[in-house]
Write a protein that holds these residues in place. Structure first.
Motif, PDB file in Angstrom:
ATOM      1  N   GLY A  43      -4.609 -22.316  -2.937  1.00  0.00           N
ATOM      2  CA  GLY A  43      -4.965 -23.374  -3.873  1.00  0.00           C
ATOM      3  C   GLY A  43      -4.112 -24.224  -4.189  1.00  0.00           C
ATOM      4  N   LEU A  44      -2.968 -24.216  -3.829  1.00  0.00           N
ATOM      5  CA  LEU A  44      -1.734 -24.838  -4.238  1.00  0.00           C
ATOM      6  C   LEU A  44      -2.296 -26.177  -4.124  1.00  0.00           C
ATOM      7  N   GLY A 114       6.640 -16.422   5.771  1.00  0.00           N
ATOM      8  CA  GLY A 114       7.161 -17.420   6.853  1.00  0.00           C
ATOM      9  C   GLY A 114       7.811 -18.494   6.046  1.00  0.00           C
ATOM     10  N   LYS A 115       8.455 -19.443   6.609  1.00  0.00           N
ATOM     11  CA  LYS A 115       8.943 -20.499   5.938  1.00  0.00           C
ATOM     12  C   LYS A 115       8.483 -21.753   6.585  1.00  0.00           C
ATOM     13  N   SER A 116       8.217 -22.936   5.796  1.00  0.00           N
ATOM     14  CA  SER A 116       7.671 -24.171   6.457  1.00  0.00           C
ATOM     15  C   SER A 116       8.940 -24.699   7.594  1.00  0.00           C
ATOM     16  N   LYS A 133       4.904 -24.255   0.629  1.00  0.00           N
ATOM     17  CA  LYS A 133       4.562 -22.774   1.330  1.00  0.00           C
ATOM     18  C   LYS A 133       4.469 -21.848   0.142  1.00  0.00           C
ATOM     19  N   SER A 134       5.104 -22.240  -0.970  1.00  0.00           N
ATOM     20  CA  SER A 134       5.044 -21.174  -2.012  1.00  0.00           C
ATOM     21  C   SER A 134       4.685 -21.976  -3.412  1.00  0.00           C
ATOM     22  N   TYR A 135       4.448 -21.007  -4.340  1.00  0.00           N
ATOM     23  CA  TYR A 135       4.347 -21.363  -5.704  1.00  0.00           C
ATOM     24  C   TYR A 135       5.749 -22.307  -6.342  1.00  0.00           C
ATOM     25  N   PHE A 160      -4.275 -28.383   9.132  1.00  0.00           N
ATOM     26  CA  PHE A 160      -5.137 -28.002   7.751  1.00  0.00           C
ATOM     27  C   PHE A 160      -4.270 -28.364   6.706  1.00  0.00           C
ATOM     28  N   ILE A 161      -3.221 -27.744   6.582  1.00  0.00           N
ATOM     29  CA  ILE A 161      -2.447 -28.271   5.381  1.00  0.00           C
ATOM     30  C   ILE A 161      -2.014 -29.552   5.324  1.00  0.00           C
TER      31      ILE A 161
END
Length: 441
Positions: A43-44, A114-116, A133-135, A160-161
């Protein structure tokens, strides 16, 4: 039983909760780097674009309430720095105080995510480069947009992102360009589908630079490899995720060809007391059985259930994955499950394709939509191998039906006989999925 879970987003928080359900007497510790746990990563982008106005809606449960309700020891803003397999202990660092201590375990679960992937760009200088990738990433982007009030951006990567970011940046009125090293957007999907998505994005003001990349940056100007230079206020990178396997590698766990941690049917690593789930785990493809790593929320939640069932001595085997996924793009929805034309060709599988382009429901009903739907099937056995769709409504229903049919080992001909619900607002007497079966005959 002492259980330690490393990683507290989708997989980690879910597996801790699942284990509490089946092992009421277990001693469970959940370790997470961020203040937030179990937040809605998917949802970010929609928070950034303002479609979700209240960012706390995707913020996950309160760690305190989550731990108190489930009797789980919560260690947020903590990081597991090392693991000793012989003594079965985890060294943990408090990221706020730097305090270091250990916890012992009987069973350990790695949900380290994972990390971007961040591109190396010459001359980047002060031009901001963001990833999502994270909040914490989302919070940074929101603050940056509010503070700097940017007018333009470039997105590296049209997956997709990348396309979700493009839609939401356009919602904010930003001039948005996508830089894609391939010749089209959404390379994971068939060309006919990605062409429709491309047109939708162009119609909504997104610019594209295909078969191209950034040669270097001069101040705020992007010097492109193909010579079409332009200025932006920031760059967003969406070029994939690198699984966080450093802990696993340091203790000799097997890393597979997808760069994920190899697991068996019960999500166990080569150490039977250590499990791996989520973005970091390498599982298998439903059709080929070959290694596959799927970085989606449904799969992490399913893997969490598999682990909890195994620990409770009621084992359930993990299925191979189809990789079912769906996304919103302006007025359209696009979804896919199983293999694409390209992946089937790469696997050397002989296949046929049947397509349907038409209405999603009765044409005389005021709110009818259109859909482009397709399935690939084995040329000899006629078993379903993959499905894709794009349209303005009803895509989710059709992709889910096709995914179910694939897991039921149905043929393309069986689609014609599926008894699907019909009412003018929702479908036609012969649903688009039925039509694929009739056309294949």
């Amino acid at each position: 039983m002492k259980v330690v879970v490393i990683g507290a987003v989708a997989g980690g928080s879910t597996v801790a909760s699942q284990i509490r359900r089946v092992l009421p007497n277990a001693e469970i510790t959940l370790i997470g780097r961020e203040k937030k746990i179990g937040y809605g990563t998917c949802g970010l982008p929609y928070v950034i674009g303002g479609l979700i106005e209240d960012e706390t809606k995707v913020g996950g449960p309160s760690p305190h309430k989550f731990g108190e309700k489930r009797d789980i020891s919560m260690l947020t803003r903590h990081e597991a720095t090392s693991i000793d397999r012989e003594s079965k202990t985890v060294e943990i660092q408090n990221l706020d105080t730097d305090e270091i201590f250990t916890r012992s375990y009987d069973k350990l679960i790695l949900s380290t995510g994972g990390k971007s992937r961040v591109p190396e760009i010459k001359g980047l200088g002060k031009l901001p480069l963001i990833t999502l990738k994270s909040y914490t990433d989302m919070e940074y982007i929101l603050k940056f947009i509010e503070r700097e009030k940017p007018k333009s951006c470039a997105i590296i990567g049209g997956g997709f992102i990348g396309i979700e970011l493009a839609e939401n940046f356009r919602r904010l009125g930003l001039k948005t360009a996508i830089i894609e090293r391939n010749d089209r957007v959404m390379k994971a999907m068939d060309k006919d589908i990605s062409d429709i998505l491309y047109k939708e994005m162009v119609d909504n003001g997104v610019e594209f630079y295909f078969n191209d990349g950034i040669e270097r940056v001069e101040d705020t100007k992007l010097i492109m490899k193909n010579g079409m230079n332009f200025e932006v206020d920031f760059i967003a990178a969406s070029i994939g995720i690198i699984p966080n396997t450093s802990l696993a590698e340091s203790i000799g766990l097997t890393i597979g060809e997808t760069k994920g941690i190899v697991v068996n049917d019960y999500m166990q690593t080569n150490d039977p007391d250590i499990y791996a789930i989520g973005d970091v785990a390498e599982t298998s493809d439903w059709h080929t059985g070959k290694p596959k790593r799927v970085q989606l929320a449904w799969h992490a939640h399913r893997q969490a259930y598999i682990v909890a069932s195994h620990l409770s001595e009621n084992p359930v085997k993990i299925n191979g994955f189809l990789g079912s996924t769906i996304t919103k793009l302006f007025s359209l929805t696009a979804g896919m499950t199983g293999h694409s034309e390209q992946s089937l060709t790469d696997e050397g599988i002989e296949f046929e394709t049947v397509t349907y382009q038409g209405r999603t429901n009765a044409g005389y009903y005021p709110d009818h939509g259109t859909i482009d739907l397709r399935v690939h099937y084995d040329r000899n056995s006629r078993l379903l191998l993959g499905g894709q769709a794009v349209g303005d409504k009803g895509v989710d229903k059709r992709i889910d039906v096709i995914a179910t049919a694939m897991m039921g080992n149905m043929t393309v001909d069986d689609l014609a006989a599926l008894e699907l619900s019909y009412s003018p607002p929702y479908s036609s007497p012969k649903d688009p999925v039925n039509m694929l079966g009739y056309k294949a005959k």
